[in-house]
Design a protein around this motif. Structure first.
Motif, PDB file in Angstrom:
ATOM      1  N   ARG A   7       0.604  -1.026   0.018  1.00  0.00           N
ATOM      2  CA  ARG A   7       0.157   0.303   0.063  1.00  0.00           C
ATOM      3  C   ARG A   7       0.798   1.412   0.049  1.00  0.00           C
ATOM      4  O   ARG A   7       0.638   2.397  -1.210  1.00  0.00           O
ATOM      5  N   ASP A   8       2.224   1.189   0.822  1.00  0.00           N
ATOM      6  CA  ASP A   8       2.715   2.184   1.024  1.00  0.00           C
ATOM      7  C   ASP A   8       3.601   2.437  -0.455  1.00  0.00           C
ATOM      8  O   ASP A   8       3.459   3.404  -0.856  1.00  0.00           O
ATOM      9  N   LEU A   9       4.189   1.539  -1.231  1.00  0.00           N
ATOM     10  CA  LEU A   9       5.262   1.555  -2.603  1.00  0.00           C
ATOM     11  C   LEU A   9       3.576   1.911  -3.414  1.00  0.00           C
ATOM     12  O   LEU A   9       4.077   2.794  -4.337  1.00  0.00           O
ATOM     13  N   GLY A  10       2.125   1.891  -2.717  1.00  0.00           N
ATOM     14  CA  GLY A  10       1.754   2.028  -4.885  1.00  0.00           C
ATOM     15  C   GLY A  10       1.332   3.554  -4.387  1.00  0.00           C
ATOM     16  O   GLY A  10       1.284   4.200  -5.025  1.00  0.00           O
ATOM     17  N   LEU A  11       1.115   3.763  -2.846  1.00  0.00           N
ATOM     18  CA  LEU A  11       0.955   5.336  -2.705  1.00  0.00           C
ATOM     19  C   LEU A  11       2.963   6.046  -3.351  1.00  0.00           C
ATOM     20  O   LEU A  11       1.892   7.450  -3.810  1.00  0.00           O
ATOM     21  N   ARG A  15       1.553   9.471  -6.004  1.00  0.00           N
ATOM     22  CA  ARG A  15       2.386  10.459  -5.745  1.00  0.00           C
ATOM     23  C   ARG A  15       3.433  10.856  -6.369  1.00  0.00           C
ATOM     24  O   ARG A  15       2.903  12.072  -6.724  1.00  0.00           O
ATOM     25  N   VAL A  16       4.444   9.671  -6.357  1.00  0.00           N
ATOM     26  CA  VAL A  16       5.734  10.643  -7.770  1.00  0.00           C
ATOM     27  C   VAL A  16       4.765  10.837  -9.246  1.00  0.00           C
ATOM     28  O   VAL A  16       5.114  11.574  -9.854  1.00  0.00           O
ATOM     29  N   GLY A  17       4.340   9.693  -9.569  1.00  0.00           N
ATOM     30  CA  GLY A  17       3.604   9.639 -10.941  1.00  0.00           C
ATOM     31  C   GLY A  17       2.999  11.096 -11.319  1.00  0.00           C
ATOM     32  O   GLY A  17       2.947  11.865 -11.764  1.00  0.00           O
ATOM     33  N   THR A  18       1.494  11.584 -10.311  1.00  0.00           N
ATOM     34  CA  THR A  18       0.452  12.317 -10.136  1.00  0.00           C
ATOM     35  C   THR A  18       1.032  13.360 -10.440  1.00  0.00           C
ATOM     36  O   THR A  18       1.329  14.594 -10.934  1.00  0.00           O
ATOM     37  N   GLY A  19       2.242  13.364  -9.036  1.00  0.00           N
ATOM     38  CA  GLY A  19       3.360  14.972  -8.753  1.00  0.00           C
ATOM     39  C   GLY A  19       4.159  15.433 -10.259  1.00  0.00           C
ATOM     40  O   GLY A  19       4.000  16.738  -9.834  1.00  0.00           O
ATOM     41  N   TYR A 129       5.927   6.334   2.955  1.00  0.00           N
ATOM     42  CA  TYR A 129       7.711   6.662   1.910  1.00  0.00           C
ATOM     43  C   TYR A 129       7.295   7.602   1.533  1.00  0.00           C
ATOM     44  O   TYR A 129       7.598   8.548   0.656  1.00  0.00           O
ATOM     45  N   SER A 130       7.835   8.648   2.819  1.00  0.00           N
ATOM     46  CA  SER A 130       7.793   9.953   2.410  1.00  0.00           C
ATOM     47  C   SER A 130       8.058  11.312   2.947  1.00  0.00           C
ATOM     48  O   SER A 130       8.798  10.328   4.328  1.00  0.00           O
ATOM     49  N   LEU A 131       8.198  12.686   2.926  1.00  0.00           N
ATOM     50  CA  LEU A 131       8.576  12.982   4.141  1.00  0.00           C
ATOM     51  C   LEU A 131       8.116  13.537   5.178  1.00  0.00           C
ATOM     52  O   LEU A 131       8.037  13.399   5.931  1.00  0.00           O
ATOM     53  N   ASP A 132       6.649  13.158   4.749  1.00  0.00           N
ATOM     54  CA  ASP A 132       5.285  13.410   6.060  1.00  0.00           C
ATOM     55  C   ASP A 132       5.933  12.388   6.969  1.00  0.00           C
ATOM     56  O   ASP A 132       6.233  12.851   8.596  1.00  0.00           O
ATOM     57  N   HIS A 133       6.408  11.508   6.214  1.00  0.00           N
ATOM     58  CA  HIS A 133       6.243  10.402   7.604  1.00  0.00           C
ATOM     59  C   HIS A 133       7.704  10.195   8.465  1.00  0.00           C
ATOM     60  O   HIS A 133       7.521  10.522   9.210  1.00  0.00           O
ATOM     61  N   ALA A 134       8.884  10.817   7.143  1.00  0.00           N
ATOM     62  CA  ALA A 134       9.648  11.161   7.875  1.00  0.00           C
ATOM     63  C   ALA A 134      10.080  12.418   8.889  1.00  0.00           C
ATOM     64  O   ALA A 134      10.539  11.962   9.952  1.00  0.00           O
TER      65      ALA A 134
END
Length: 178
Positions: A7-11, A15-19, A129-134
């Motif tokens: 799920r996190d990998l899919g997000l 995210r990267v594609g859309t962004g 896998y995001s800066l929000d998580h970090a």
């Protein structure tokens, strides 16, 4: 090390594609990159489409796309990023609405898809896998979701309402006049 979470990998991929797509479109508007018109050309186009004042509208659209897209790709301030991108896409949808749904006929299919995807990511969050998580989700709190989407919806409604009045021949109230 925790195992990979699908799920996190899919997000991350979403995210990267859309962004990246949004950021590329925004930089076309702001800087003329990737064959885009740049700020002056975008401002002229915005005026022609009924968005007044054109330069401010071009900056807002460009920042909503480029800034929102970059933040989505990074997974930073994801609710605000998703809301900003969705708001910018609401403006794009309004331009393409008269042509119907399908992109092939110039319709709103593509900006609607980007807007809904951005909104969904903003609501769902960026994942592990995001800066929000970090950053321990400092910029990804439930209240941020509510404030960001409410603010974006109100701003989009104001801009689109002003455009609709201008297109109907009514003179929009200029808030700069005394």
């Amino acid at each position: 090390m925790p195992s990979l979470n699908r799920r996190d990998l899919g997000l991350l991929v979403l995210r990267v594609g859309t962004g990246a797509v949004l950021a590329a479109h925004g930089t076309q508007k702001l800087f003329g990159w990737f064959g885009g018109p740049g700020l002056e050309g975008t401002a002229q186009g915005m005026e022609a489409m009924g968005f007044h004042p054109g330069r401010e509208s071009a900056v807002a659209a460009g920042l909503g796309e480029a800034g929102g897209g970059a933040l989505l790709a990074l997974g930073l301030a994801t609710p605000a990023a998703g809301a900003a991108a969705a708001g910018a896409m609401a403006g794009a949808v309004s331009v393409h609405l008269p042509a119907g749904f399908f992109n092939r006929a110039g319709g709103f299919e593509y900006p609607a898809f980007l807007g809904f995807t951005s909104a969904a990511i903003g609501v769902a969050g960026a994942g592990r896998y995001s800066l929000d998580h970090a950053t321990d989700h400092r910029f990804d709190q439930p209240w941020v979701v509510a404030v960001a989407f409410l603010g974006s919806a109100l701003a989009a409604a104001a801009v689109l309402g002003r455009r609709a009045k201008a297109q109907s021949g009514e003179q929009p109230q200029d808030t700069a006049e005394a």
